[in-house]
Design an enzyme around this catalytic site. Structure first.
Site, mmCIF file in Angstrom:
data_model
loop_
_atom_site.group_PDB
_atom_site.id
_atom_site.type_symbol
_atom_site.label_atom_id
_atom_site.label_comp_id
_atom_site.label_asym_id
_atom_site.label_seq_id
_atom_site.Cartn_x
_atom_site.Cartn_y
_atom_site.Cartn_z
ATOM 1 N N ASP A 54 64.955 93.636 39.812
ATOM 2 C CA ASP A 54 63.556 93.272 40.027
ATOM 3 C C ASP A 54 62.790 94.337 40.813
ATOM 4 O OD1 ASP A 54 61.404 91.524 39.631
ATOM 5 O OD2 ASP A 54 62.591 89.769 40.177
ATOM 6 N N ASP B 285 55.189 87.979 34.260
ATOM 7 C CA ASP B 285 56.026 86.813 33.995
ATOM 8 C C ASP B 285 55.377 85.840 33.012
ATOM 9 O OD1 ASP B 285 57.730 87.897 35.827
ATOM 10 O OD2 ASP B 285 57.366 86.415 37.397
#
Length: 505
Positions: free
Chosen positions: A223, A288
């Site tokens: 991430d 996202d």
């Protein structure tokens, strides 16, 4: 005048080992030692700059010692060359074993966020198998954020949460592997993960050894949170992710095993489709996803401009699937799944497997759609050939491109996406797709109804495509179109007879 025709050499000398040799002499030296000879261009003379040099005969006398040393050196050099070549070949093989096709499986984040533990994950793995999804290729079970303690141990290692994973991570991966599946883990390129658990910055080599060698994971999702200050990191996005990529490669070289699958999750920042292929096997191309049509349509829109970047061993990752979440209609979920599969994104389920519906399973288990995603011959994704509602190349989050095509092992794939708020007919000329030949007819296979729908000549119309719905087709060449089909050119631009007559259509 008489000319001497023999090459001239300096007298024989002997070195300390007793080897005889004739040394190189200049024209000046030669004439000084032979004053009676006239000037001539003798055979064997070489001119370099202003000096003339004469060839010398070299005579070597080998002793038993020099013979043994020479042979030994040759053998040693050959063995060293073979070892280096085998090492390079082995490393190339290992790299080639990872990530050729999009990975498929499950990720915990969309459904559970931080509410994960070993019981939930292992039960999910068992349900994936019992529902028959493993048989369709869903073989990764990935643990996302929040699996560790908040701090590293005294040795600097990440520690699995004793409350959530009391049996340890090796037990988790061993159990997943025993089911015939692979296991994925999560970390971050910054100081912390997005939920403020330990990240891997400045611990890349330590962490990848822990994840792969000690815990037994097969995939790393990486991430983009908690970025170090510029004066500390002195890197851009590429350099930040290169750190872990290098650690993965080094660990593979040390262990002699294939590298862990590397999934870059940096939300499409700084155009990863231009550089991330050198670092890993997939890269997030957008922000996202969430389970609403506006999110799905927006991701399709953004990827319509960069879908060309996907191929074997490297692909745009459109984020996890929202199949099985009630905020999307059945038709929207079919569109979502088709677009992700045809654009060759990884396919990761993110719903509660204990409550999944037969409807959702029917979408996830569509073998004909999955076959396109996992095509062993063609690694490239579909691309738009017409935007439809908007002028071509128009950026529109609510109304992305509607007409798409691409190559496959068995023919040309077509995706028709109705982005309108009501049903609509959708028509296209076959040759609008670059993969269709003029003057040919094509059989039409519907990959959602699983039916053969006759033969298309020149054009095709899909009737009453549902709101936010999709049509997925496989077109196969069926030979020449009927003789005399009019107009003479399916594409009207510059259509001309061989006699020079331009045909108006």
């Amino acid at each position: 005048m008489e000319h001497h025709s023999e090459p001239r050499y300096a007298p024989l000398e002997q070195d300390e080992a007793g080897s005889s040799r004739e040394r190189l002499v200049t024209d000046h030296e030669f004439r000084k030692s032979n004053p009676g000879l006239p000037y001539m261009e003798a055979p064997g003379e070489l001119e370099v700059g202003k000096k003339k040099w004469y060839k010398k005969r070299l005579t070597l006398i080998f002793t038993p010692f020099t013979v043994i040393m020479t042979v030994g050196f040759i053998v040693l050099a050959a063995l060293l060359g073979t070892w280096v070549a085998q090492g390079k070949a082995a490393n190339s093989v290992h790299l080639a074993e990872v990530g050729r096709l999009p990975f498929m499986g499950y990720n915990t984040w969309n459904e559970y966020h931080c509410n994960i533990n070993e019981s939930v994950i292992l039960e999910t793995a068992r349900l994936i198998k019992s529902h028959g999804l493993l048989d369709h290729g869903y073989n990764y079970v990935s643990v996302d954020d929040c699996y560790s303690e908040k701090t590293r141990d005294l040795n600097g290692n990440i520690v699995a949460s004793k409350e959530r994973f009391p049996s340890g991570m090796k037990h988790l991966t061993d159990t997943i592997h025993s089911l015939g599946m692979k296991a994925g883990i999560y970390s971050d390129s910054g100081w912390f993960t997005c939920e403020l658990y330990p990240g891997s910055y400045m611990n890349e080599e330590r962490d990848i050894k822990l994840f792969q060698e000690e815990w037994g994971f097969d995939l790393l999702k990486y991430d983009n949170c908690a970025v170090p200050f510029d004066e500390i990191i002195k890197e851009g996005m590429v350099g930040k992710y290169t750190r872990m990529s290098n650690a993965i490669k080094k660990q593979s070289q040390l262990s002699g095993k294939p590298p862990i699958l590397f999934s870059l999750c940096q939300w499409g920042r700084v155009q990863p489709w231009l550089w991330a292929r050198q670092l890993g096997q997939s890269w997030r191309s957008t922000g996202d996803i969430y389970p609403e049509w506006i999110s799905v349509a927006g991701i399709i829109n953004e990827n319509s401009f960069i879908s060309w970047a996907t191929d074997f061993y490297g692909r745009n990752d459109l984020d996890m699937l929202e199949i099985g979440h009630s905020k999307l209609t059945y038709d929207e979920q079919k569109s979502h799944f088709t677009a992700w599969a045809f654009m060759k994104s990884p396919l990761l389920i993110g719903t509660d497997m204990s409550e999944i519906t037969d409807e959702a399973l029917s979408i996830l288990k569509n073998a004909e759609i999955i076959a396109i995603n996992q095509d062993p011959v063609v690694g490239t994704a579909i691309t738009p050939f017409r935007w439809g509602i908007n002028p071509d190349w128009t950026f529109n989050r609510t109304h992305p491109a509607q007409y798409w095509s691409g190559k496959s092992e068995n023919g040309t794939i077509i995706m028709l996406l109705n982005t309108l708020e009501e049903p609509a007919d959708m028509t296209f000329r076959l040759v609008e797709s670059p993969w269709i030949r003029a003057g040919r007819q094509y059989t039409v296979r519907d990959l959602w109804t699983h039916t053969d729908n006759g033969t298309a000549v020149r054009s095709f119309t899909a009737k009453d495509v549902p709101r936010h719905g999709v049509v997925a087709l496989l077109l196969k060449d069926a030979g020449d179109e009927p003789v005399g089909t009019l107009p003479p050119c399916s594409t009207p631009e510059w259509c001309m007879d061989q006699n020079g007559t331009r045909i108006d259509q």
